[in-house]
Design a protein around this motif. Structure first.
Motif, mmCIF file in Angstrom:
data_model
loop_
_atom_site.group_PDB
_atom_site.id
_atom_site.type_symbol
_atom_site.label_atom_id
_atom_site.label_comp_id
_atom_site.label_asym_id
_atom_site.label_seq_id
_atom_site.Cartn_x
_atom_site.Cartn_y
_atom_site.Cartn_z
ATOM 1 N N ASP A 161 -34.285 7.068 5.388
ATOM 2 C CA ASP A 161 -33.759 5.880 4.719
ATOM 3 C C ASP A 161 -34.196 5.757 3.264
ATOM 4 O O ASP A 161 -33.802 4.805 2.587
ATOM 5 C CB ASP A 161 -34.171 4.616 5.486
ATOM 6 N N SER A 162 -35.018 6.685 2.789
ATOM 7 C CA SER A 162 -35.371 6.670 1.357
ATOM 8 C C SER A 162 -34.812 7.884 0.621
ATOM 9 O O SER A 162 -35.255 8.208 -0.477
ATOM 10 C CB SER A 162 -36.894 6.610 1.180
ATOM 11 N N LEU A 163 -33.828 8.548 1.213
ATOM 12 C CA LEU A 163 -33.177 9.677 0.541
ATOM 13 C C LEU A 163 -32.371 9.207 -0.662
ATOM 14 O O LEU A 163 -31.778 8.121 -0.651
ATOM 15 C CB LEU A 163 -32.229 10.395 1.510
ATOM 16 N N SER A 164 -32.329 10.051 -1.681
ATOM 17 C CA SER A 164 -31.441 9.806 -2.810
ATOM 18 C C SER A 164 -30.941 11.148 -3.327
ATOM 19 O O SER A 164 -31.616 12.165 -3.183
ATOM 20 C CB SER A 164 -32.175 9.052 -3.929
ATOM 21 N N GLY A 165 -29.757 11.148 -3.907
ATOM 22 C CA GLY A 165 -29.179 12.383 -4.421
ATOM 23 C C GLY A 165 -27.691 12.437 -4.147
ATOM 24 O O GLY A 165 -26.984 11.434 -4.267
#
Length: 398
Positions: free
Chosen positions: A157-161
């Motif tokens: 839930d803290s993925l970014s990209g």
């Protein structure tokens, strides 16, 4: 449990001590060219091992050293399900090897590993539980409705990209006949979720006439339809848990929800209709992934816990993956990761149980996953440098 250790050893001198604590051998410095041992179905070994202030008891398994270096080491099981090889290890603060409940335990305050290669072979996803050397590891297939995998993947839930890929579909349509659809998609990821409405809007007009993304209740689906008069048919459907369903009503879905997928038959209600199979093939080609895991997160794995990040340290930086997979044969994804920072507690991989206050991977140069259809079959990882603090490795057999 059967155990055996064999080695050659070179020492300049040694001492023998017998007192109230037991009988012990002491070596100011010991060097070996080859060490090999087994614990049940697991083999392990090392070469060019140098030990300073080595002491070993004769009545039990208890060896300690104030410092150690290893020119190479390996750990593998008899069935070839996993294989770990390291070109060099440094333990400047010493190590201890003792008898554990069902084998041996190696403890070291600080370990540095160079050029570590890990291979794990499946099957993954062909049964609820796969095994390594007779011990279960958690590698379930797409979960049924009552047992969703996404609940255990909240660390994502803290993925970014971003995730980019091309959906390639071959359909055998009534009246129209064979129809091939190629749709390139570029999906931004923020806070571990994606905007499926924006993704739906990005479909090309021609392909969008046949392909659509639909959300209904606790399900998200990629569907096809014949323009104007056709009804909807599922290509892939994802089951959403309560939190994901609530978020989907605002046009976004968590990345973790994509783990609970089901491949559609192409004809609702007729998955075994062999006279006419509408969905001929489905592939994800030109996969191009760039992701980072920024905030501290934890996940249960192998009966233990893995925490990613902490103390202002991101969990994962610069994950990049390319390749393609399909539902009809072999596929391959390859990539690299800038760094991974974790804390490990009682994580079981077959007969090996790992605990570490900090496990930092600096430069994962090679990451390869070989697929059979959409199921992973072999995982290969090469890591340039690994730093471990307060390592505990138990090797056992049941």
């Amino acid at each position: 449990m059967a155990q055996r250790v064999e080695t050659d050893i070179t020492v300049q001198r040694f001492g023998f001590v017998s007192d109230a604590t037991g009988r012990r051998l002491r070596f100011p410095r010991a060097e070996t060219r080859d060490v090999a041992g087994t614990a049940g179905a697991v083999g392990y070994g090392a070469k060019d091992l140098v030990l300073d202030e080595l002491e070993g008891r004769l009545d039990t398994i208890r060896w300690t050293a104030e410092a150690a270096s290893v020119g190479g080491a390996w750990l593998r099981d008899d069935q070839g399900r996993f294989d770990v090889a390291v070109e060099r290890l440094e333990m400047p603060r010493g190590l201890r090897m003792v008898r554990a409940d069902r084998g041996v335990e190696i403890v070291a305050p600080h370990v540095t590993l160079s050029e570590m290669k890990l291979t794990v072979k499946g099957p993954f996803g062909k049964s609820q539980t796969a095994t390594l050397a007779g011990d279960p590891i958690t590698t379930p297939p797409p979960a049924p409705r009552g047992d969703l995998r996404q609940a255990q993947l909240r660390f994502l839930d803290s993925l970014s990209g971003r995730i980019a890929f091309t959906v390639k579909v071959v359909l055998d349509l009534p009246v129209i006949g064979d129809r091939s659809l190629d749709q390139a998609l570029n999906v931004p990821i923020a806070d571990g979720s994606l905007d499926y409405r924006a993704l739906d809007d990005s479909l090309d007009w021609l392909e969008g006439a046949f392909l659509d993304i639909k959300h209904e209740g606790d399900k998200l689906a990629l569907v096809w339809k014949v323009p104007l008069f056709g009804s909807l048919h599922e290509l892939i459907a994802w089951k959403l848990d309560h939190d994901a369903t609530a978020l989907a009503s605002f046009g976004r879905v968590p990345v973790r929800s994509l783990a609970d997928y089901r491949i559609g038959s192409g004809r609702p209600g007729k998955p075994d209709d062999r006279k006419r199979k509408t969905l001929q093939s489905l592939a994800l080609a030109a996969v191009d992934v760039a992701l980072s895991l920024l905030a501290p997160r934890s996940v249960e794995a192998g009966g233990g816990v893995i925490m990613f990040g902490g103390d202002d340290q991101p969990g994962m930086v610069d994950l990049k993956v390319t390749g393609s997979i399909n539902d009809r044969g072999p596929g391959r994804l390859t990539g690299a990761i800038g760094s991974v920072d974790t804390t490990i507690k009682d994580v079981q991989l077959g007969p090996a149980k790992l605990t570490a206050d900090r496990l930092h991977f600096d430069g994962i140069d090679e990451l390869e996953v070989v697929f059979d259809g959409f199921s992973p079959a072999i995982i290969n990882v090469t890591v340039h440098r690994v730093t471990v603090t307060n390592l505990s490795l138990q090797i056992s057999s049941r």
